[in-house]
Motif scaffolding. Structure first.
Motif, mmCIF file in Angstrom:
data_model
loop_
_atom_site.group_PDB
_atom_site.id
_atom_site.type_symbol
_atom_site.label_atom_id
_atom_site.label_comp_id
_atom_site.label_asym_id
_atom_site.label_seq_id
_atom_site.Cartn_x
_atom_site.Cartn_y
_atom_site.Cartn_z
ATOM 1 N N GLY A 16 0.839 -1.190 0.000
ATOM 2 C CA GLY A 16 0.000 0.000 0.000
ATOM 3 C C GLY A 16 0.870 1.234 0.000
ATOM 4 N N VAL A 17 0.234 2.381 0.196
ATOM 5 C CA VAL A 17 0.982 3.645 0.172
ATOM 6 C C VAL A 17 0.431 4.549 1.280
ATOM 7 C CG1 VAL A 17 -0.571 4.625 -1.580
ATOM 8 C CG2 VAL A 17 1.756 5.547 -1.328
ATOM 9 N N ALA A 32 6.544 10.047 15.434
ATOM 10 C CA ALA A 32 5.082 10.210 15.476
ATOM 11 C C ALA A 32 4.667 11.113 16.640
ATOM 12 C CB ALA A 32 4.412 8.840 15.579
ATOM 13 N N TRP A 66 8.892 1.553 4.086
ATOM 14 C CA TRP A 66 10.221 1.610 3.470
ATOM 15 C C TRP A 66 10.524 3.066 3.144
ATOM 16 C CZ3 TRP A 66 13.854 -2.066 3.151
ATOM 17 C CH2 TRP A 66 14.913 -1.903 2.252
ATOM 18 N N MET A 67 11.520 3.635 3.812
ATOM 19 C CA MET A 67 11.831 5.065 3.657
ATOM 20 C C MET A 67 12.666 5.236 2.386
ATOM 21 S SD MET A 67 12.435 6.000 7.695
ATOM 22 C CE MET A 67 13.575 4.651 8.061
ATOM 23 N N ASP A 68 11.959 5.359 1.265
ATOM 24 C CA ASP A 68 12.581 5.175 -0.047
ATOM 25 C C ASP A 68 13.399 6.371 -0.520
ATOM 26 O OD1 ASP A 68 10.288 6.707 -0.334
ATOM 27 O OD2 ASP A 68 9.695 5.780 -2.221
ATOM 28 N N ARG A 69 13.429 7.456 0.228
ATOM 29 C CA ARG A 69 14.166 8.631 -0.224
ATOM 30 C C ARG A 69 15.362 8.994 0.648
ATOM 31 N NH1 ARG A 69 8.482 11.225 -1.221
ATOM 32 N NH2 ARG A 69 8.034 9.240 -0.189
ATOM 33 N N GLY A 101 11.041 1.992 8.432
ATOM 34 C CA GLY A 101 10.510 2.872 9.454
ATOM 35 C C GLY A 101 9.367 2.207 10.180
ATOM 36 N N ASP A 124 5.110 11.823 2.262
ATOM 37 C CA ASP A 124 4.008 11.480 1.363
ATOM 38 C C ASP A 124 4.480 10.509 0.288
ATOM 39 O OD1 ASP A 124 1.354 11.754 0.363
ATOM 40 O OD2 ASP A 124 2.117 13.055 -1.218
ATOM 41 N N GLY A 125 3.680 9.476 0.030
ATOM 42 C CA GLY A 125 4.008 8.512 -1.019
ATOM 43 C C GLY A 125 4.876 7.352 -0.567
ATOM 44 N N PRO A 127 6.099 3.826 0.585
ATOM 45 C CA PRO A 127 5.551 2.467 0.409
ATOM 46 C C PRO A 127 5.356 1.746 1.746
ATOM 47 C CG PRO A 127 7.593 2.778 -0.867
ATOM 48 C CD PRO A 127 7.455 3.962 0.036
ATOM 49 N N LEU A 128 4.200 1.126 1.889
ATOM 50 C CA LEU A 128 3.833 0.403 3.114
ATOM 51 C C LEU A 128 4.243 -1.065 3.015
ATOM 52 C CD1 LEU A 128 2.106 0.598 5.803
ATOM 53 C CD2 LEU A 128 0.204 -0.283 4.424
ATOM 54 N N ARG A 172 15.327 3.271 -3.552
ATOM 55 C CA ARG A 172 14.079 3.447 -4.286
ATOM 56 C C ARG A 172 13.381 2.119 -4.510
ATOM 57 N NH1 ARG A 172 17.506 6.833 -7.121
ATOM 58 N NH2 ARG A 172 17.716 5.222 -8.719
#
Lengths: 175, 175
Positions: A16-17, A32, A66-69, A101, A124-125, A127-128, A172
């Motif tokens: 998911g996202v 959080a 997943w902290m893709d950036r 994360g 934002d965006g 990936p879950l 990524r």
């Protein structure tokens, strides 16, 4: 067959996202607890939405993502809340060998394949990978010593760009 | 480029291995809290050991790992601690779309690339993905409602084989 070795890799699925108000690292809450009441949405892809049944009774959920950036792994980092470097695994810095994360977010409402949540510290965006219910008897250890966090020198609550240098990431999502 | 989509995959690295007294699912504690004082070792592969510096000051650590011997995902499961099925994401069942486990274990001692830990609920030989320090101000929410766990019908504390049927897993570490 099941023994891990350093050459092996693991293939995870994007399920998911996560949508949040944070398009850029700078200014995004670093935990959080520092994103209190900031709202977001979690959208589950098929066939995962049916697995949300009965989630409504939980006040909090762990989002695993997943902290893709983020930029690449370094063994020692200067974390947001200190003036001294520490070993990466003694910090919650996002630039980890696997940039996984986890955020204990507040569940507001489930609507079909979507969760309305609060306490956002996620770009934002993102990936879950997983959702787990927060269960205090499993997850809550209020009295623990927390190393340098117990005396941390900097009361910083939002990110800057130190772990998100352009072009340095290799995390990524792969097509 | 960074947007997630359902067809995408993520490649994670195995950064170490977890050794515990539990060779088989049956009889393994289902949560760290039920494995109280049972000891284990976490061995970090190169080049990750240096990232353990300063970890000694923490009472607890989150181990994040890949449960490589569980069976495949089903949207609804009968969890260990209830007599009714629930949506998978409302449970802590290991048979998740991504079988990522997280355990808040007690740190006894660091010795170089190895951590001596306690409160084990993990199978021997499980591949390690990440270590995060447990920080009560980020992770501890003692008062939360926890859905069906708050009134759960079964006081079961160890696993059986229901989520580890031979041959049904697709979560092995890939070479």
């Amino acid at each position: 067959m099941n023994q891990a070795d350093p050459q092996s890799g693991i293939k995870a699925r994007v399920i998911g996202v996560i949508h949040t108000p944070f398009a850029e690292p700078a200014g995004t809450p670093i935990q959080a607890v520092y994103g209190k009441d900031i709202e977001g949405r979690v959208l589950l892809y098929d066939p995962y939405a049916a697995a949300l049944d009965d989630i409504d009774g939980f006040d909090r959920l762990w989002l695993i993502y997943w902290m893709d950036r983020v930029s690449g792994f370094k063994p020692r980092v200067l974390p947001y809340r200190d003036t001294k470097e520490h070993g990466l695994f003694a910090t919650r810095s996002p630039a980890r060998p696997n940039p996984i994360g986890m955020s204990a977010v507040r569940l507001i409402r489930r609507m079909g394949a979507e969760l309305h949540v609060a306490d956002m510290d996620i770009l934002d965006g993102t990936p879950l990978l997983d959702i787990k219910p927060y269960v205090p008897s499993f997850d809550s250890y209020p009295g623990c010593r927390a190393g340098w966090f117990d005396t941390c020198a900097v009361d910083r609550r939002v990110a800057d760009t130190r772990f998100h240098e352009p072009g340095s990431g290799d995390h990524r999502v792969q097509g």
